[in-house]
Scaffold this active site. Sequence first.
Site, PDB file in Angstrom:
ATOM      1  N   GLY A  42       0.993  -0.784  -0.033  1.00  0.00           N
ATOM      2  CA  GLY A  42       0.087   0.167   0.015  1.00  0.00           C
ATOM      3  C   GLY A  42       0.588   1.205  -0.172  1.00  0.00           C
ATOM      4  O   GLY A  42       2.100   0.929   0.535  1.00  0.00           O
ATOM      5  N   GLU A  43       0.685   2.785  -0.162  1.00  0.00           N
ATOM      6  CA  GLU A  43       0.627   3.715  -0.229  1.00  0.00           C
ATOM      7  C   GLU A  43       0.421   4.387   0.630  1.00  0.00           C
ATOM      8  O   GLU A  43      -1.693   4.888   0.251  1.00  0.00           O
ATOM      9  CB  GLU A  43       1.685   4.046  -1.279  1.00  0.00           C
ATOM     10  CG  GLU A  43       0.666   4.489  -2.626  1.00  0.00           C
ATOM     11  CD  GLU A  43       1.404   4.546  -4.068  1.00  0.00           C
ATOM     12  OE1 GLU A  43       1.514   5.203  -4.535  1.00  0.00           O
ATOM     13  OE2 GLU A  43       2.648   3.437  -4.275  1.00  0.00           O
ATOM     14  N   HIS A  45       0.233   8.937   1.769  1.00  0.00           N
ATOM     15  CA  HIS A  45       1.115  10.238   1.170  1.00  0.00           C
ATOM     16  C   HIS A  45       2.344  10.559   0.479  1.00  0.00           C
ATOM     17  O   HIS A  45       2.950  10.871  -0.157  1.00  0.00           O
ATOM     18  CB  HIS A  45       0.708  11.284   1.854  1.00  0.00           C
ATOM     19  CG  HIS A  45      -0.969  11.940   2.782  1.00  0.00           C
ATOM     20  ND1 HIS A  45      -1.685  12.157   1.277  1.00  0.00           N
ATOM     21  CD2 HIS A  45      -1.722  12.052   2.997  1.00  0.00           C
ATOM     22  CE1 HIS A  45      -3.095  12.183   1.532  1.00  0.00           C
ATOM     23  NE2 HIS A  45      -2.807  12.409   3.426  1.00  0.00           N
ATOM     24  N   VAL A  49       4.583   1.241   0.587  1.00  0.00           N
ATOM     25  CA  VAL A  49       4.883  -0.497   1.814  1.00  0.00           C
ATOM     26  C   VAL A  49       5.184  -1.415   0.938  1.00  0.00           C
ATOM     27  O   VAL A  49       4.509  -1.637   0.635  1.00  0.00           O
ATOM     28  CB  VAL A  49       3.770  -0.306   2.828  1.00  0.00           C
ATOM     29  CG1 VAL A  49       4.191  -1.948   3.616  1.00  0.00           C
ATOM     30  CG2 VAL A  49       4.433   1.161   3.894  1.00  0.00           C
ATOM     31  N   LYS A  68       8.562  -0.191   4.652  1.00  0.00           N
ATOM     32  CA  LYS A  68       8.750   1.621   4.206  1.00  0.00           C
ATOM     33  C   LYS A  68       9.860   2.691   3.987  1.00  0.00           C
ATOM     34  O   LYS A  68      10.319   2.291   4.731  1.00  0.00           O
ATOM     35  CB  LYS A  68       7.650   2.083   5.354  1.00  0.00           C
ATOM     36  CG  LYS A  68       6.779   3.435   5.769  1.00  0.00           C
ATOM     37  CD  LYS A  68       6.393   4.000   6.134  1.00  0.00           C
ATOM     38  CE  LYS A  68       5.168   5.259   5.773  1.00  0.00           C
ATOM     39  NZ  LYS A  68       5.004   5.116   7.645  1.00  0.00           N
ATOM     40  N   ASP A 163      -2.414  11.163  12.513  1.00  0.00           N
ATOM     41  CA  ASP A 163      -2.975  10.105  11.673  1.00  0.00           C
ATOM     42  C   ASP A 163      -3.874   8.850  12.094  1.00  0.00           C
ATOM     43  O   ASP A 163      -4.065   8.201  11.184  1.00  0.00           O
ATOM     44  CB  ASP A 163      -1.728  10.191  10.803  1.00  0.00           C
ATOM     45  CG  ASP A 163      -2.600  10.401   9.012  1.00  0.00           C
ATOM     46  OD1 ASP A 163      -3.722  11.030   8.852  1.00  0.00           O
ATOM     47  OD2 ASP A 163      -1.358   9.511   8.593  1.00  0.00           O
TER      48      ASP A 163
HETATM   49  P1  ADP Z   1       1.947   6.020   5.114  1.00  0.00           P
HETATM   50  O1  ADP Z   1       2.516   6.547   5.668  1.00  0.00           O
HETATM   51  O2  ADP Z   1       2.232   6.432   2.995  1.00  0.00           O
HETATM   52  O3  ADP Z   1       0.261   6.182   4.690  1.00  0.00           O
HETATM   53  P2  ADP Z   1       1.513   3.606   6.184  1.00  0.00           P
HETATM   54  O4  ADP Z   1       2.613   2.958   7.460  1.00  0.00           O
HETATM   55  O5  ADP Z   1      -0.249   3.955   5.984  1.00  0.00           O
HETATM   56  O6  ADP Z   1       2.155   4.684   5.157  1.00  0.00           O
HETATM   57  O7  ADP Z   1       1.388   2.530   5.001  1.00  0.00           O
HETATM   58  C1  ADP Z   1       0.761   2.799   3.870  1.00  0.00           C
HETATM   59  C2  ADP Z   1      -0.755   0.740   3.885  1.00  0.00           C
HETATM   60  O8  ADP Z   1      -0.095  -0.003   3.612  1.00  0.00           O
HETATM   61  C3  ADP Z   1      -1.612   0.567   5.024  1.00  0.00           C
HETATM   62  O9  ADP Z   1      -2.842   1.319   4.446  1.00  0.00           O
HETATM   63  C4  ADP Z   1      -1.443  -0.319   4.590  1.00  0.00           C
HETATM   64  O10 ADP Z   1      -2.753  -0.624   4.026  1.00  0.00           O
HETATM   65  C5  ADP Z   1      -0.041  -1.641   4.329  1.00  0.00           C
HETATM   66  N1  ADP Z   1       0.311  -1.352   5.486  1.00  0.00           N
HETATM   67  C6  ADP Z   1       1.371  -1.076   6.368  1.00  0.00           C
HETATM   68  N2  ADP Z   1       1.939  -1.995   7.146  1.00  0.00           N
HETATM   69  C7  ADP Z   1       1.641  -2.786   7.046  1.00  0.00           C
HETATM   70  C8  ADP Z   1       2.060  -3.914   7.746  1.00  0.00           C
HETATM   71  N3  ADP Z   1       3.309  -3.959   8.656  1.00  0.00           N
HETATM   72  N4  ADP Z   1       1.680  -5.070   7.177  1.00  0.00           N
HETATM   73  C9  ADP Z   1       1.181  -4.734   6.132  1.00  0.00           C
HETATM   74  N5  ADP Z   1       0.599  -4.222   5.106  1.00  0.00           N
HETATM   75  C10 ADP Z   1       1.344  -2.590   5.550  1.00  0.00           C
HETATM   76 MG    MG Z   2      -0.749   5.860   6.604  1.00  0.00          MG
END
Ligand code: ADP
Ligand code: MG
Length: 314
Positions: A42-43, A45, A49, A68, A163
């Site tokens: 996922g990603e 802003h 990840v 990440k 957030d």
């Molecule tokens: P950002 O700071 O870009 O918003 P996030 O940390 O929220 O990044 O991660 C973006 C997306 O990636 C999340 O909404 C989730 O769907 C997926 N994700 C993030 N961390 C994990 C993890 N540890 N295991 C599985 N999916 C993850």
């Molecule tokens: Mg996020």
Amino acid sequence: RAIVRDIDMLEETDPFIKPQPTLPVDPTVFEKRFLTRIRDLGEGHFGKVELCRYDPRGDRTGELVAVKSLKPETREEQTNNLSTEINILKALYHENIVKYKGICQEEGGQAIKLIMEYLPLGSLKEYLPRNKSRTSLSTLLSYSVQICKGMDYLGSQNYIHRDLAARNVLVENERTVKIGDFGLTKSIKENEGYYTVKDENDSPVFWYAPECLTHCKFYLASDVWSFGVTMYELITYCDSSKSPMTLFHRMIGKSQGQMTIIRLVKVLAEEQRLPRPESCPELVYELMRKCWENKPERRITFKRLVEELTNMQQ
Ligand code: ADP
Ligand code: MG
């Protein structure tokens, strides 16, 4: 050379001289060459990840991890934020907060990656719409309690998350959720009790309390407001046709940028709030409303929320 050879010989002949142990390896340092990408998770802003396997033995027996990194276009200005996120996550230990595993540094040392445990079910935003039938109201309330426990711990460490939203809560299994994404988390100075934002170009405005929108000030109580919005998302199973953004736009009309914030502030000041979702019991909605008091000092605390939500589950 001769000396080295002599020592080698000594070792061979004298069993009491043990060979030097190899340098202890730091298990939180992941080598880039052993990290293979499997797919995108996922990603948001700024970040991206990916699911990777860390496989130093090269036989695919290595563990799966979530990695990440920053999107190339925001790398310059966001590097500090990722470093801050890493340092915060490293110091947090709670069953409802995603586990830090380590870092991976790019060859040049400029780009850094955050390695965390991989939660196979993704965020609540992906999980809930797909698993509606197997998720009862009491399970949703249990997730809510867990989020509040994680948030109460975060506050006890003097951090504001800034957030909190369903997209940033990860699902470990049917019963357990964890708070992830500490990208906007800030430490609050003891004497001030709040954090002031300087640049606010990409904020999750529909999750924000009035004081965040009007004065760019974040208190612990501002996270409580966002929790109320998150609980609203949970109760609607993250149905996008009922999302906070969709419903607030229905209240304020179509708008963009600064105008959205001005109108949002206005409707909130008039005590307009997200409506009670059809399936939401009155008592649960009352709790959300306690998160949405205009004045931060009048809002319910995460500790109280844990108590009240726990009582409701019985
Ligand atoms: P950002 O700071 O870009 O918003 P996030 O940390 O929220 O990044 O991660 C973006 C997306 O990636 C999340 O909404 C989730 O769907 C997926 N994700 C993030 N961390 C994990 C993890 N540890 N295991 C599985 N999916 C993850
Ligand atoms: Mg996020």
